[in-house]
Design an enzyme around this catalytic site. Structure first.
Site, PDB file in Angstrom:
ATOM      1  N   LYS A 178      16.855   2.399  -2.844  1.00  0.00           N
ATOM      2  CA  LYS A 178      15.841   3.445  -3.015  1.00  0.00           C
ATOM      3  C   LYS A 178      14.603   3.124  -2.172  1.00  0.00           C
ATOM      4  O   LYS A 178      13.958   2.098  -2.386  1.00  0.00           O
ATOM      5  CB  LYS A 178      15.420   3.547  -4.487  1.00  0.00           C
ATOM      6  CG  LYS A 178      14.557   4.784  -4.731  1.00  0.00           C
ATOM      7  CD  LYS A 178      13.864   4.765  -6.060  1.00  0.00           C
ATOM      8  CE  LYS A 178      12.478   4.206  -5.989  1.00  0.00           C
ATOM      9  NZ  LYS A 178      11.537   4.937  -5.132  1.00  0.00           N
ATOM     10  N   GLY A 231       7.270  -4.634  -3.560  1.00  0.00           N
ATOM     11  CA  GLY A 231       6.271  -3.639  -3.964  1.00  0.00           C
ATOM     12  C   GLY A 231       5.131  -4.326  -4.683  1.00  0.00           C
ATOM     13  O   GLY A 231       4.865  -5.515  -4.467  1.00  0.00           O
ATOM     14  N   SER A 232       4.486  -3.582  -5.558  1.00  0.00           N
ATOM     15  CA  SER A 232       3.284  -4.110  -6.213  1.00  0.00           C
ATOM     16  C   SER A 232       3.650  -5.128  -7.290  1.00  0.00           C
ATOM     17  O   SER A 232       4.743  -5.085  -7.867  1.00  0.00           O
ATOM     18  CB  SER A 232       2.516  -2.946  -6.847  1.00  0.00           C
ATOM     19  OG  SER A 232       3.339  -2.307  -7.806  1.00  0.00           O
ATOM     20  N   GLU A 253       9.279  -9.492  -4.124  1.00  0.00           N
ATOM     21  CA  GLU A 253       8.281  -9.698  -3.056  1.00  0.00           C
ATOM     22  C   GLU A 253       7.106  -8.805  -3.387  1.00  0.00           C
ATOM     23  O   GLU A 253       7.207  -7.582  -3.280  1.00  0.00           O
ATOM     24  CB  GLU A 253       8.876  -9.306  -1.692  1.00  0.00           C
ATOM     25  CG  GLU A 253      10.094 -10.101  -1.275  1.00  0.00           C
ATOM     26  CD  GLU A 253       9.790 -11.561  -1.002  1.00  0.00           C
ATOM     27  OE1 GLU A 253       8.619 -11.887  -0.731  1.00  0.00           O
ATOM     28  OE2 GLU A 253      10.712 -12.377  -1.087  1.00  0.00           O
ATOM     29  N   CYS A 287       1.526  -6.457   3.589  1.00  0.00           N
ATOM     30  CA  CYS A 287       1.329  -7.468   2.537  1.00  0.00           C
ATOM     31  C   CYS A 287       0.821  -8.776   3.126  1.00  0.00           C
ATOM     32  O   CYS A 287       0.236  -9.578   2.429  1.00  0.00           O
ATOM     33  CB  CYS A 287       2.633  -7.685   1.799  1.00  0.00           C
ATOM     34  SG  CYS A 287       3.985  -8.087   2.918  1.00  0.00           S
ATOM     35  N   GLU A 389      -6.019  -7.021  -4.961  1.00  0.00           N
ATOM     36  CA  GLU A 389      -5.458  -6.507  -3.716  1.00  0.00           C
ATOM     37  C   GLU A 389      -6.017  -5.107  -3.427  1.00  0.00           C
ATOM     38  O   GLU A 389      -6.026  -4.255  -4.308  1.00  0.00           O
ATOM     39  CB  GLU A 389      -3.925  -6.429  -3.835  1.00  0.00           C
ATOM     40  CG  GLU A 389      -3.262  -6.082  -2.523  1.00  0.00           C
ATOM     41  CD  GLU A 389      -1.735  -5.978  -2.635  1.00  0.00           C
ATOM     42  OE1 GLU A 389      -1.244  -5.372  -3.606  1.00  0.00           O
ATOM     43  OE2 GLU A 389      -1.061  -6.485  -1.726  1.00  0.00           O
TER      44      GLU A 389
HETATM   45  P1  NAD Z   1       5.044   0.126  -5.751  1.00  0.00           P
HETATM   46  O1  NAD Z   1       5.261  -1.065  -6.625  1.00  0.00           O
HETATM   47  O2  NAD Z   1       4.277   1.251  -6.298  1.00  0.00           O
HETATM   48  O3  NAD Z   1       6.448   0.738  -5.302  1.00  0.00           O
HETATM   49  C1  NAD Z   1       7.406  -0.004  -4.592  1.00  0.00           C
HETATM   50  C2  NAD Z   1       8.764   0.608  -4.831  1.00  0.00           C
HETATM   51  O4  NAD Z   1       9.115   0.414  -6.195  1.00  0.00           O
HETATM   52  C3  NAD Z   1       8.835   2.112  -4.595  1.00  0.00           C
HETATM   53  O5  NAD Z   1      10.102   2.439  -4.091  1.00  0.00           O
HETATM   54  C4  NAD Z   1       8.655   2.663  -5.995  1.00  0.00           C
HETATM   55  O6  NAD Z   1       9.204   3.946  -6.152  1.00  0.00           O
HETATM   56  C5  NAD Z   1       9.401   1.642  -6.811  1.00  0.00           C
HETATM   57  N1  NAD Z   1       8.998   1.530  -8.203  1.00  0.00           N
HETATM   58  C6  NAD Z   1       7.762   1.711  -8.724  1.00  0.00           C
HETATM   59  N2  NAD Z   1       7.804   1.542 -10.069  1.00  0.00           N
HETATM   60  C7  NAD Z   1       9.073   1.208 -10.379  1.00  0.00           C
HETATM   61  C8  NAD Z   1       9.746   0.918 -11.601  1.00  0.00           C
HETATM   62  N3  NAD Z   1       9.115   0.940 -12.781  1.00  0.00           N
HETATM   63  N4  NAD Z   1      11.067   0.621 -11.564  1.00  0.00           N
HETATM   64  C9  NAD Z   1      11.720   0.601 -10.383  1.00  0.00           C
HETATM   65  N5  NAD Z   1      11.147   0.900  -9.205  1.00  0.00           N
HETATM   66  C10 NAD Z   1       9.839   1.197  -9.201  1.00  0.00           C
HETATM   67  O7  NAD Z   1       4.427  -0.446  -4.396  1.00  0.00           O
HETATM   68  P2  NAD Z   1       3.923   0.403  -3.148  1.00  0.00           P
HETATM   69  O8  NAD Z   1       2.600   0.986  -3.535  1.00  0.00           O
HETATM   70  O9  NAD Z   1       5.014   1.271  -2.651  1.00  0.00           O
HETATM   71  O10 NAD Z   1       3.710  -0.749  -2.053  1.00  0.00           O
HETATM   72  C11 NAD Z   1       2.561  -1.485  -1.914  1.00  0.00           C
HETATM   73  C12 NAD Z   1       2.706  -2.839  -2.587  1.00  0.00           C
HETATM   74  O11 NAD Z   1       3.821  -3.532  -2.036  1.00  0.00           O
HETATM   75  C13 NAD Z   1       1.516  -3.738  -2.329  1.00  0.00           C
HETATM   76  O12 NAD Z   1       1.185  -4.389  -3.528  1.00  0.00           O
HETATM   77  C14 NAD Z   1       2.036  -4.740  -1.305  1.00  0.00           C
HETATM   78  O13 NAD Z   1       1.385  -5.982  -1.291  1.00  0.00           O
HETATM   79  C15 NAD Z   1       3.453  -4.871  -1.714  1.00  0.00           C
HETATM   80  N6  NAD Z   1       4.272  -5.381  -0.613  1.00  0.00           N
HETATM   81  C16 NAD Z   1       4.745  -6.659  -0.680  1.00  0.00           C
HETATM   82  C17 NAD Z   1       5.492  -7.178   0.368  1.00  0.00           C
HETATM   83  C18 NAD Z   1       6.029  -8.578   0.324  1.00  0.00           C
HETATM   84  O14 NAD Z   1       6.883  -8.904   1.140  1.00  0.00           O
HETATM   85  N7  NAD Z   1       5.574  -9.421  -0.571  1.00  0.00           N
HETATM   86  C19 NAD Z   1       5.779  -6.363   1.466  1.00  0.00           C
HETATM   87  C20 NAD Z   1       5.275  -5.071   1.498  1.00  0.00           C
HETATM   88  C21 NAD Z   1       4.524  -4.573   0.445  1.00  0.00           C
END
Ligand code: NAD
Length: 484
Positions: A178, A231-232, A253, A287, A389
């Site tokens: 996804k 993600g976050s 991550e 990130c 962040e």
């Molecule tokens: P997010 O956590 O809102 O979403 C990331 C993904 O997870 C999306 O596909 C979203 O639809 C999905 N998601 C959200 N809630 C979920 C749940 N309850 N169950 C399953 N899936 C869910 O993050 P974002 O706003 O898309 O991205 C930004 C964040 O990602 C920042 O915090 C950034 O630091 C982090 N990030 C980390 C890395 C790394 O390698 N550590 C790389 C890129 C981004």
């Protein structure tokens, strides 16, 4: 091949493009213009279940397919990504807001690199054997897990989506993937590319939709045995709370609050160029970007003056224009979040040295979400601005006097993703690298990536490592066989 996309994007399940059973769709917006450019399915548990069944049917043949055959298909996917660079880069930019030159130079080439890297890696993946002399021998079987879930964010859409999918497929798993609902376009196009490359039906299923509906249903599905999530930290913690009691394998991550630590003896020109890049590439939405710049006291003023001059010269504008160094912030929601962070910094006593405002770009982008690159000083390490962040074009400056103080400041964070050190003294570089609490340390460089290296964070930046063998270890089960 035809890589156009319809207004109503579909899920890619069992080799077919199909709409969601609920009939519910979500808007996809170009953040540079604020226009709705497509709609995606908001897939629910029924769509997830259909995809899981398709993956289940595909698994026996895919898991047993010879590595040479897997190599050919994955390598073909890489070739097709390269052949379609222009279309994919345009889709990425129109959906994410990043400059087109960046999509062409970084995002799309890295997506094909990910496939090519794991296409070849799987041909060299080996397992251990442990001899017990005359008593017997052990050998380790590395078997695919089965069905795995890959969930990725919006900042590097195709780059991070493929970073998970490629090793999962190479290791012989079937995947339910996804992309972020904010940036789904290139993931949709990847489905077409995989189909064209001859990836058997059901091996990769791409589901579109929101995190709390589609994503969570992937995580909850009992037949999905491992989750690779980027993600976050907030969503990562929630996913862990669902997956841990089900004993799923988890790779997380998450967020970061990376420090760039700059010593007096650094290569000044290189440090300056790279610090501009590490602070503001992709509008600061990587990130790995530096968000806290820590400067030796003796160079604080000199750095500040020169850095501000260069930051003010960064052109923020239409992502399609080659002169634009900075494009749009990814969404209205994120734009508002970053603007609010700037207000918090002011309320905390921060001095805005440059930027701090939204920008109105004339012409086709007049309704887009643009923010000036922003530099802030005069804030304590403990304040929200230096702890939380922001994930936007905002950096803070702080000063230190000794190496110990620099380490303490850099480590004063709940995050531990990356740290960047600038010094010409190799001993200082080694000492800092050993003492910094981060999974990735760059000395005298930034974002210099070798895909064989372990990638990931400590503390609240995540669990596990991606890249190289680590990803293949994650996507396989180790089974020890002991023979007397
Ligand atoms: P997010 O956590 O809102 O979403 C990331 C993904 O997870 C999306 O596909 C979203 O639809 C999905 N998601 C959200 N809630 C979920 C749940 N309850 N169950 C399953 N899936 C869910 O993050 P974002 O706003 O898309 O991205 C930004 C964040 O990602 C920042 O915090 C950034 O630091 C982090 N990030 C980390 C890395 C790394 O390698 N550590 C790389 C890129 C981004």
């Amino acid at each position: 091949m035809d890589l156009s996309f319809p207004y109503y994007l579909e899920n890619y399940i069992d080799g077919n493009f199909i709409g969601p059973l609920s009939g519910k769709f979500l808007d996809v917006i170009n953040p540079a213009t604020a226009e709705v450019i497509a709609q995606i399915p908001d897939s629910d548990e029924r769509d997830v279940d259909i995809a899981v069944h398709a993956a289940e049917r595909a698994f026996p043949a895919w898991s047993q397919l010879a590595v040479e055959k897997k190599f050919s298909i994955l390598n073909k996917i890489a070739d097709l990504i390269d052949e379609n660079l222009e279309v994919l880069a345009n889709a990425e930019t129109n959906n994410n807001g990043k400059p087109l030159w960046l999509s062409k130079r970084m995002d799309i080439p890295r997506a094909s690199d990910n496939f090519r890297f794991y296409a070849t890696a799987i041909m060299h993946f080996a397992s251990a054997s442990h001899s017990m002399g005359k008593k017997g021998i052990n050998y380790t079987l590395k078997q695919p897990i089965g069905i795995v879930g890959c969930i990725s964010p919006w900042n590097l859409p195709l780059y991070l989506f493929t970073w998970k999918i490629a090793p999962a497929l190479a290791a012989g798993n079937c995947v339910i993937a996804k992309p972020s609902e904010v940036t789904p376009l290139t993931a949709f196009l990847l489905g077409k590319i995989c189909h064209q490359a001859g990836l058997p039906n059901g091996v990769l299923n791409i589901l579109q939709g929101s995190g709390n509906r589609t994503g969570e249903n992937i995580v909850k599905h009992p037949k999905v045995k491992a989750i690779s999530f980027t993600g976050s930290t907030r969503a990562g913690a929630h996913i862990a709370s669902i997956a841990a009691p089900m004993f799923k394998k988890l790779s997380l991550e998450l967020g970061g609050k990376n420090a760039s630590i700059i010593f007096e003896d650094c290569n000044w020109q290189k440090m300056m160029e790279e610090t501009i890049r590490s602070s503001f590439t992709n509008q600061g939405q990587i990130c790995l970007c530096s968000s806290r710049i820590l400067l030796h006291r003796n160079i604080y003023d000199q750095f500040k003056n020169e850095f501000l001059e260069k930051v003010k010269a960064l052109k923020v504008g239409d992502p399609l224009e080659p002169e634009s160094r900075q494009g749009a912030i990814v969404s209205k929601v994120h734009f508002e979040k970053v603007m609010q962070c700037i207000e918090i910094a002011k309320a905390e006593g921060g001095r805005i040295l440059c930027g701090g405002h939204a920008i109105k770009v004339e012409g086709r982008c007049e309704n887009g979400y643009f923010i000036e690159p922003t530099v802030i000083e005069n804030l304590p390490a403990s304040c929200k601005t230096n702890q939380e962040e922001i994930f936007g074009p905002v950096v803070t400056l702080q000063s230190f006097e000794t190496e110990e103080e620099a380490i303490a400041l850099a480590n004063d964070s709940t995050y531990g993703l990356a740290a960047i050190v600038w010094t010409e003294n190799i001993s200082v570089g080694h000492r800092m690298a050993a003492a910094l609490e981060a999974g990735i340390i760059w000395v005298n460089c930034w974002l210099l990536r070798d895909l064989r290296t372990p990638f990931g964070g400590m503390k609240n930046s995540g669990v596990g490592r991606e890249g190289g063998w680590d990803a293949l270890q994650f996507f396989t089960e180790s089974k020890n066989v002991c023979i007397a």
